[in-house]
Design a protein around this motif. Structure first.
Motif, mmCIF file in Angstrom:
data_model
loop_
_atom_site.group_PDB
_atom_site.id
_atom_site.type_symbol
_atom_site.label_atom_id
_atom_site.label_comp_id
_atom_site.label_asym_id
_atom_site.label_seq_id
_atom_site.Cartn_x
_atom_site.Cartn_y
_atom_site.Cartn_z
ATOM 1 N N ALA A 59 0.828 -1.209 0.000
ATOM 2 C CA ALA A 59 0.000 0.000 0.000
ATOM 3 C C ALA A 59 0.861 1.257 0.000
ATOM 4 O O ALA A 59 0.532 2.239 -0.681
ATOM 5 C CB ALA A 59 -0.923 -0.014 1.220
ATOM 6 N N GLY A 62 2.172 1.695 -3.483
ATOM 7 C CA GLY A 62 1.085 2.102 -4.376
ATOM 8 C C GLY A 62 0.642 3.534 -4.148
ATOM 9 O O GLY A 62 0.386 4.282 -5.106
ATOM 10 N N ILE A 63 0.551 3.959 -2.888
ATOM 11 C CA ILE A 63 0.138 5.333 -2.579
ATOM 12 C C ILE A 63 1.196 6.321 -3.071
ATOM 13 O O ILE A 63 0.864 7.395 -3.612
ATOM 14 C CB ILE A 63 -0.101 5.475 -1.064
ATOM 15 N N ASP A 66 0.712 6.592 -6.774
ATOM 16 C CA ASP A 66 -0.480 7.390 -7.090
ATOM 17 C C ASP A 66 -0.211 8.878 -6.896
ATOM 18 O O ASP A 66 -0.649 9.714 -7.695
ATOM 19 C CB ASP A 66 -1.652 6.953 -6.203
ATOM 20 N N ARG A 78 -5.927 0.682 -1.604
ATOM 21 C CA ARG A 78 -4.571 0.142 -1.705
ATOM 22 C C ARG A 78 -4.332 -0.968 -0.683
ATOM 23 O O ARG A 78 -3.668 -1.966 -0.968
ATOM 24 C CB ARG A 78 -3.560 1.267 -1.510
ATOM 25 N N ARG A 81 -6.097 -4.058 -1.976
ATOM 26 C CA ARG A 81 -5.336 -4.682 -3.068
ATOM 27 C C ARG A 81 -4.093 -5.384 -2.523
ATOM 28 O O ARG A 81 -3.730 -6.464 -2.992
ATOM 29 C CB ARG A 81 -4.938 -3.621 -4.087
#
Length: 297
Positions: A59, A62-63, A66, A78, A81
């Motif tokens: 996460a 991913g953050i 993003d 996130r 996922r």
């Protein structure tokens, strides 16, 4: 995400204090209680903490991606996922750790093989130079030369290992494929990749060590333990954020190596293969139970 991690860390710390009191109520550890606590910690670690830690790492990466791409940031999306794909991510972590270590310990054998390969290529070159027929090509010498240099392959594998987890999270890709992608990403920029992530790690480690030295002097021992724990956990995202940033910069404008259509096709093939895989696993479990019953009878 940092707040959640801090809360979990504080709960784990308090639980450890209670466990120590349970194991040694009179100052002496009871062996049977040690076994019970060790088994409980191992079970909780595998079932609860490992998926949480891996999904938190995914996460965070991913953050960060993003945010760099200017996309809306959703913590729970996130985290969800990451929980759904934590097994490939932990596999990528294992690959990133095992490959450089394996190359490090295999250095003596690699050096021997590299020297033999260079010797064979040298003999082939000499024989070709004396031969009238010089057609054909000789094997490349680069890989043999790298193998002959002690620790060269292990050192060259470290930058790729640093980008395996971002590749597994962002593409997404399975561990071996993530390793191949990471190797392509660091080609020609190994020093820059390693330097950027190493700087982030040095900043994290330096602040953590400095805080552990200064805080007891400034705020006292009891408060320093709490503040140091919060500070260390709050700084944990620094290295994953650096990894995500380096991976996105190395991947070009899109921030990805695999094309969208290719990713969709791979995901469709994976979903199509899952029912067959589940059926094979179920058949294997049933067969094991039948065989076990027959043996028991």
């Amino acid at each position: 995400l940092t707040i959640i991690t801090v809360i979990v860390a504080l709960l784990a710390r308090q639980s450890m204090v209670q466990l120590v009191g349970y194991i040694a109520p009179n100052g002496q550890a009871a062996p049977e209680r040690v076994l019970v606590v060790a088994g409980a910690i191992a079970l909780i670690g595998v079932v609860v903490l490992l998926p949480f830690v891996v999904s938190t790492l995914a996460a965070t990466i991913g953050i960060a991606d993003d945010s760099l791409a200017g996309r809306p940031i959703s913590l729970f999306r996130r985290l969800g996922r990451g929980l759904r794909h934590w097994l490939p991510v932990i596999g990528a972590v294992v690959v990133a750790v095992v490959v450089p270590i394996a190359l490090l310990f295999a250095t003596p054998a690699l050096v021997l093989v590299g020297l033999i390969g260079l010797a064979v290529i040298g003999v082939l070159r000499i024989s070709r130079s004396r031969s009238a027929d010089a057609s054909g090509s000789l094997p490349p010498t680069r890989i043999w030369a790298l193998m002959a240099i002690p620790f060269a392959l292990a050192v060259l594998a470290i930058p790729a290992a640093l980008l395996v987890v971002p590749a597994a999270v962002l593409e997404p890709a399975r561990p071996i494929e993530a390793w191949r992608i990471a190797r392509r990403q660091v080609a020609g920029r190994r020093l820059a990749v390693f330097g950027a992530i190493a700087i982030a790690f040095v900043v994290y480690a330096g602040i953590s060590i400095l805080a552990s030295w200064l805080l007891p002097i400034v705020v006292g021992q009891v408060a320093a333990e709490f503040v140091s724990l919060v500070l260390v956990v709050a700084l944990l995202p620094v290295v994953p954020i650096a990894m995500a940033s380096v991976y996105r910069r190395a991947s070009g404008p899109s921030g990805r190596v695999l094309e969208r259509a290719e990713r969709k096709a791979r995901m469709a093939r994976r979903r199509a293969a899952e029912p067959g895989l589940v059926a094979r696993v179920a058949a294997l479990v049933v067969a094991s139970l039948v065989v076990g019953s027959v043996v028991a009878v």
